[in-house]
Design a protein around this motif. Sequence first.
Motif, PDB file in Angstrom:
ATOM      1  N   TYR A  54       0.917  -1.140  -0.001  1.00  0.00           N
ATOM      2  CA  TYR A  54       0.151  -0.171  -0.125  1.00  0.00           C
ATOM      3  C   TYR A  54       0.840   1.186  -0.065  1.00  0.00           C
ATOM      4  O   TYR A  54       0.624   2.299  -0.776  1.00  0.00           O
ATOM      5  N   PHE A  55       1.812   1.279   0.909  1.00  0.00           N
ATOM      6  CA  PHE A  55       2.637   2.632   0.906  1.00  0.00           C
ATOM      7  C   PHE A  55       3.730   2.659  -0.111  1.00  0.00           C
ATOM      8  O   PHE A  55       3.952   3.862  -0.634  1.00  0.00           O
ATOM      9  N   GLN A  56       3.951   1.485  -0.499  1.00  0.00           N
ATOM     10  CA  GLN A  56       5.302   1.566  -1.617  1.00  0.00           C
ATOM     11  C   GLN A  56       4.567   2.183  -3.033  1.00  0.00           C
ATOM     12  O   GLN A  56       5.045   2.641  -3.709  1.00  0.00           O
ATOM     13  N   ALA A 109      -4.009  12.483  -4.625  1.00  0.00           N
ATOM     14  CA  ALA A 109      -4.667  11.304  -4.255  1.00  0.00           C
ATOM     15  C   ALA A 109      -3.769  10.315  -3.421  1.00  0.00           C
ATOM     16  O   ALA A 109      -4.106   9.865  -2.334  1.00  0.00           O
ATOM     17  N   ALA A 110      -2.621  10.337  -4.083  1.00  0.00           N
ATOM     18  CA  ALA A 110      -1.517   9.533  -3.153  1.00  0.00           C
ATOM     19  C   ALA A 110      -1.269   9.958  -1.800  1.00  0.00           C
ATOM     20  O   ALA A 110      -1.052   9.208  -1.042  1.00  0.00           O
ATOM     21  N   ALA A 111      -0.931  11.385  -1.754  1.00  0.00           N
ATOM     22  CA  ALA A 111      -0.561  11.875  -0.655  1.00  0.00           C
ATOM     23  C   ALA A 111      -1.712  11.814   0.177  1.00  0.00           C
ATOM     24  O   ALA A 111      -1.351  11.478   1.621  1.00  0.00           O
ATOM     25  N   ASP A 112      -2.900  12.109   0.108  1.00  0.00           N
ATOM     26  CA  ASP A 112      -4.007  12.150   0.921  1.00  0.00           C
ATOM     27  C   ASP A 112      -4.210  10.677   1.670  1.00  0.00           C
ATOM     28  O   ASP A 112      -4.824  10.442   2.720  1.00  0.00           O
ATOM     29  N   GLU A 113      -4.256   9.664   0.514  1.00  0.00           N
ATOM     30  CA  GLU A 113      -4.241   8.192   0.971  1.00  0.00           C
ATOM     31  C   GLU A 113      -3.422   7.553   1.969  1.00  0.00           C
ATOM     32  O   GLU A 113      -3.592   7.000   3.009  1.00  0.00           O
ATOM     33  N   LEU A 156       9.201   9.934   7.055  1.00  0.00           N
ATOM     34  CA  LEU A 156      10.089   8.853   7.439  1.00  0.00           C
ATOM     35  C   LEU A 156       9.755   7.512   6.649  1.00  0.00           C
ATOM     36  O   LEU A 156      10.867   7.007   6.309  1.00  0.00           O
ATOM     37  N   LEU A 157       8.782   7.482   6.087  1.00  0.00           N
ATOM     38  CA  LEU A 157       8.243   6.065   5.762  1.00  0.00           C
ATOM     39  C   LEU A 157       8.814   6.121   4.241  1.00  0.00           C
ATOM     40  O   LEU A 157       9.310   5.155   3.677  1.00  0.00           O
ATOM     41  N   ILE A 158       8.605   7.268   3.705  1.00  0.00           N
ATOM     42  CA  ILE A 158       8.792   7.309   2.152  1.00  0.00           C
ATOM     43  C   ILE A 158      10.356   7.412   2.040  1.00  0.00           C
ATOM     44  O   ILE A 158      11.025   6.422   1.314  1.00  0.00           O
ATOM     45  N   ALA A 159      11.091   8.171   2.843  1.00  0.00           N
ATOM     46  CA  ALA A 159      12.578   8.301   2.587  1.00  0.00           C
ATOM     47  C   ALA A 159      13.167   6.849   3.227  1.00  0.00           C
ATOM     48  O   ALA A 159      14.469   6.675   2.835  1.00  0.00           O
ATOM     49  N   GLY A 160      12.642   6.460   4.625  1.00  0.00           N
ATOM     50  CA  GLY A 160      13.356   5.348   4.689  1.00  0.00           C
ATOM     51  C   GLY A 160      13.303   4.233   4.038  1.00  0.00           C
ATOM     52  O   GLY A 160      14.049   3.384   4.423  1.00  0.00           O
TER      53      GLY A 160
END
Length: 399
Positions: free
Chosen positions: A168-170, A188-192, A234-238
Amino acid sequence: MTVTGHTPLLTAPASRGGCPFAPPPAYEEAREEAPVTRVTLWDGSQCWLITRHEDVRAVLGDARFSADATRPGFPFLTPGRKKLAGGRASFIRMDDPEHARLRRMLTADFMVKRIEAMRPEIQRLTDDLLDRMTASRSAADLVTEFALPLPSLVICRLLGVPYEDHDYFQERSRVLLHDGSTEAEVVAAADELVGYLTDLAKAREHAPDDGIISRLMARGELGVSEAAAMGRLLLIAGHETTANMTALSVLALLREPDQWTRLQEDPSLVKGAVEELLRYLSIVHNGVARAATEDVTVGGRTIRAGEGVLCALNTANRDAAVFPSGADLDVARDARRHVAFGFGVHQCLGQPLARVELQIALETIIRRLPDLGLDVPFEDIRFRDDMAVYGVYALPVAW
């Protein structure tokens, strides 16, 4: 914003040349001939491109250059990223003192001592992934089966995000980082993603764990939306940065067999080799954006208040004044002055974690798969030229 004066000769981002590991030739030429020069962006606006190591550090270390994307003149490389600037910003898009206040809430989680204590767990995860990848097979895609899962597992554990939600987050991360994503797709991706993390933050208020999101909520200083914004960063960068850096590093070493052999013969070089690969590859390849809040002289050129700046980390990291023969990969080089993690107060918070993950991943791959090689012609490798974080989409390898 339009920079006054002569019409710029360059566009940003520029196209790469024949070597997929090298910066765009136009940027390298600019570093030698016009290190502070003007470029035209996708929407016809203009900004300054900074290409020398000394000047990049000067800009990124100067509080007169703002990281706030809502500032006049702030340069955007895609319509989607410009659209996102109107939403809730993470602390990397804030200036001090607010930036410092929020960053301090996370400093303890990424201190070198704490990250070093995670080495055994990261090593176990690394070995487990390689065990599964190599079981009863002699070929695999290193990206999907190793380079992406490893940092995803680690950052999920740090944040308290269930790893089973990684698809989901990837998927949403890819939309946010893709240069071709439309404004609607980005929003949409940012909001989700923020909605997902908001729900998680609310849940952690009632069922706390030892993850970062839970601890942020327990401090009582942030609302759920603020905690979610920090969690998204953190999730995206990490996972995105380390995943791409891992796969691209392996590919670069496979293209330089003598460097691969040196690391095989002397594993003590791996720690320094990671710094050299960070310098050589510079995966934040389209530059770091700032906006001048006052008139500032950089490299002999006056940048006016309200004008945007792009700091080209990749050309700075190959500046011969700091890194002689910088176009060459040398795993024994002292590359510690590189700016792959940025510079100044906004320098990457997670760099201790990225270093440890890369050190463990590369040492383990080289030790366990000494005969690793590409399973497709090099020319068939598809590079992530269209993404904010450079790398490869897939890396088919055999052993």
